[in-house]
Scaffold this motif. Sequence first.
Motif, short mmCIF file in Angstrom:
data_model
loop_
_atom_site.label_atom_id
_atom_site.label_comp_id
_atom_site.label_asym_id
_atom_site.label_seq_id
_atom_site.Cartn_x
_atom_site.Cartn_y
_atom_site.Cartn_z
N VAL A 47 62.04 17.50 -1.22
CA VAL A 47 60.88 16.64 -1.50
C VAL A 47 59.61 17.27 -0.93
CG1 VAL A 47 59.82 14.42 -0.91
CG2 VAL A 47 62.18 14.49 -1.70
N GLN A 48 59.69 17.80 0.28
CA GLN A 48 58.52 18.48 0.85
C GLN A 48 58.10 19.68 0.00
OE1 GLN A 48 58.76 20.81 4.50
NE2 GLN A 48 56.99 19.70 5.30
N HIS A 49 59.09 20.42 -0.48
CA HIS A 49 58.81 21.57 -1.35
C HIS A 49 58.07 21.13 -2.62
CE1 HIS A 49 59.54 24.80 -4.23
NE2 HIS A 49 60.23 23.95 -4.98
N GLU A 88 51.45 8.49 4.63
CA GLU A 88 51.70 7.36 3.73
C GLU A 88 52.82 7.70 2.75
OE1 GLU A 88 48.01 6.35 1.89
OE2 GLU A 88 47.18 5.41 3.70
N PHE A 89 52.81 8.95 2.28
CA PHE A 89 53.88 9.36 1.36
C PHE A 89 55.22 9.37 2.07
CE2 PHE A 89 56.63 12.76 -0.24
CZ PHE A 89 56.86 12.30 -1.53
N PRO A 96 52.61 17.83 -7.04
CA PRO A 96 51.73 17.27 -6.01
C PRO A 96 51.50 15.77 -6.12
CG PRO A 96 50.48 18.53 -7.62
CD PRO A 96 51.91 18.78 -7.91
N ASN A 97 51.75 15.18 -7.31
CA ASN A 97 51.57 13.74 -7.52
C ASN A 97 52.90 12.98 -7.50
OD1 ASN A 97 48.73 14.06 -7.88
ND2 ASN A 97 49.12 14.77 -9.97
N MET A 98 53.90 13.56 -6.90
CA MET A 98 55.25 12.98 -6.89
C MET A 98 55.27 11.59 -6.24
SD MET A 98 58.60 14.64 -5.10
CE MET A 98 60.23 13.91 -5.28
N LYS A 99 56.01 10.66 -6.85
CA LYS A 99 56.26 9.33 -6.30
C LYS A 99 57.77 9.13 -6.19
CE LYS A 99 51.84 8.21 -6.72
NZ LYS A 99 50.96 8.06 -5.54
N MET A 100 58.17 8.24 -5.28
CA MET A 100 59.60 8.02 -5.06
C MET A 100 60.16 6.85 -5.86
SD MET A 100 60.10 10.54 -3.18
CE MET A 100 61.86 10.28 -3.01
N LYS A 101 59.30 6.02 -6.38
CA LYS A 101 59.74 4.82 -7.10
C LYS A 101 60.60 5.20 -8.31
CE LYS A 101 58.00 0.50 -9.07
NZ LYS A 101 56.81 -0.29 -9.42
N GLY A 102 61.75 4.55 -8.41
CA GLY A 102 62.63 4.75 -9.57
C GLY A 102 63.57 5.93 -9.45
N ARG A 103 63.47 6.71 -8.39
CA ARG A 103 64.35 7.88 -8.23
C ARG A 103 65.69 7.48 -7.61
NH1 ARG A 103 61.75 12.66 -9.14
NH2 ARG A 103 59.47 12.54 -9.23
N LYS A 104 66.73 8.24 -7.95
CA LYS A 104 68.07 8.03 -7.41
C LYS A 104 68.43 9.17 -6.47
CE LYS A 104 68.85 4.22 -9.61
NZ LYS A 104 68.90 2.96 -8.84
#
Length: 419
Positions: free
Chosen positions: A243-245, A216-217, A268-276
């Motif tokens: 990102v995997q790291h 899902e991630f 471990p709680n990383m999200k992609m929303k808002g990233r450039k």
Amino acid sequence: MANRDKRRAMMVQLEANERMILNLLQKGKKRGRTRRFQKNEARQIARRQRPLLKLGFPEDFTIQMYNIRLYRSLAKYKKSFLRPLSSFNFKKYKNDNKWYDPYGKLSIELLKHLFASYPIPSCMQYPEWGQVDIYLKMFIHLGKGHNVRTFKWLPFRLTKKMAHTFLTGKSNFGLIKHLRWSQVQGIGDRPELAQHIAESFLGDARVLNTSEQEEEFWQQVITWLANEPEFTREELLVVLTYVQHLKFNRQKILQSNGSYRSFPPPKPNMKMKGRKFQKLLKEAYAWLDQLSRTSSFKNNKLFRKIKGFEVNHGDGKLYSIIPLLNEQALVEEGKIMSHCVGTYIEECEQGISSIWSLSIRFDENEAPKKLLTLEVDESMAILQARGFANRLPSQEERAVLAEWMTAEGLTYEEAENED
């Protein structure tokens, strides 16, 4: 008595196969192989063919080593045969008393004969030699006309659009990579992005063992990438590795007493929303640079004996060769370059080999682009020089290697074989 005669005939045929395989091995034998080793290998191959005879293959049937695993696995799915094996036209693939399998055509036609009542998509024309069970299960599922979305061993969920792309799209990939390719195309309809992601570690067999939460991630990551501006293949692979790291890789940190301690992933709680993308890419290159400077191969004298290298070819191209000094650097190099250098940790720890990375920059302030991964052994010889997906060096890259070899007194063992 009849069974005993049959078994005796089978053993005679196996011995004949063994002798034939031994002759083939001797004709194309590799450096350093002894006759005894070749004999043992021939016996092993002949034994592996025994189940083929039991299934009903022709008695003199022999084929390349990598096909045997696929054919032997057919015994597990004998109940799913739609037609008897004996009715398949094997003679079509025999010429001058030799069996041949041009581009796996014999394998595919045999599987269609045994399992398919409906058309098989193009991705199934490339047998997954390393993932035989999942490949055969999918072949049987599609051959019966079932929907690919109902295949219970799918590594991730497919939308209707992804399923349509899977069945009709032409990617020239095998099953696992084609599944990932179809997912990316279904999300963003960007062929180049789909190609690069399928060729990355997200398209290899490890995807079969990832959890639902992890997949899902990665779908979030793919959706995020599909909405970002254009970027190169290497930039994509660097970001995916970083990102995997951050999200999944536990950290091994050297303690003052010389031992290593394991810690959770950095984010471990990383999200992609808002990233450039460009900001994340800059962070990724900084992380790789820091990684390349941290040594854990302290007992490897080769890294002290051989020096790195920098050269400016005068046309704005700045080449550099740097050592990969720790386990994580090797693993990340393998992911970015799509080859197996991550498995050379033991050789580097023991001082048998050292691994180096050749990269290029067009400006001193920009991040380097990886070109080649190099293996140098104790005899000061470059044993291997490989680019992305194990490609061979270009002429310009060989010229840079020649300058490094002159400066450090190295030889290049592969050069004669490449020419």
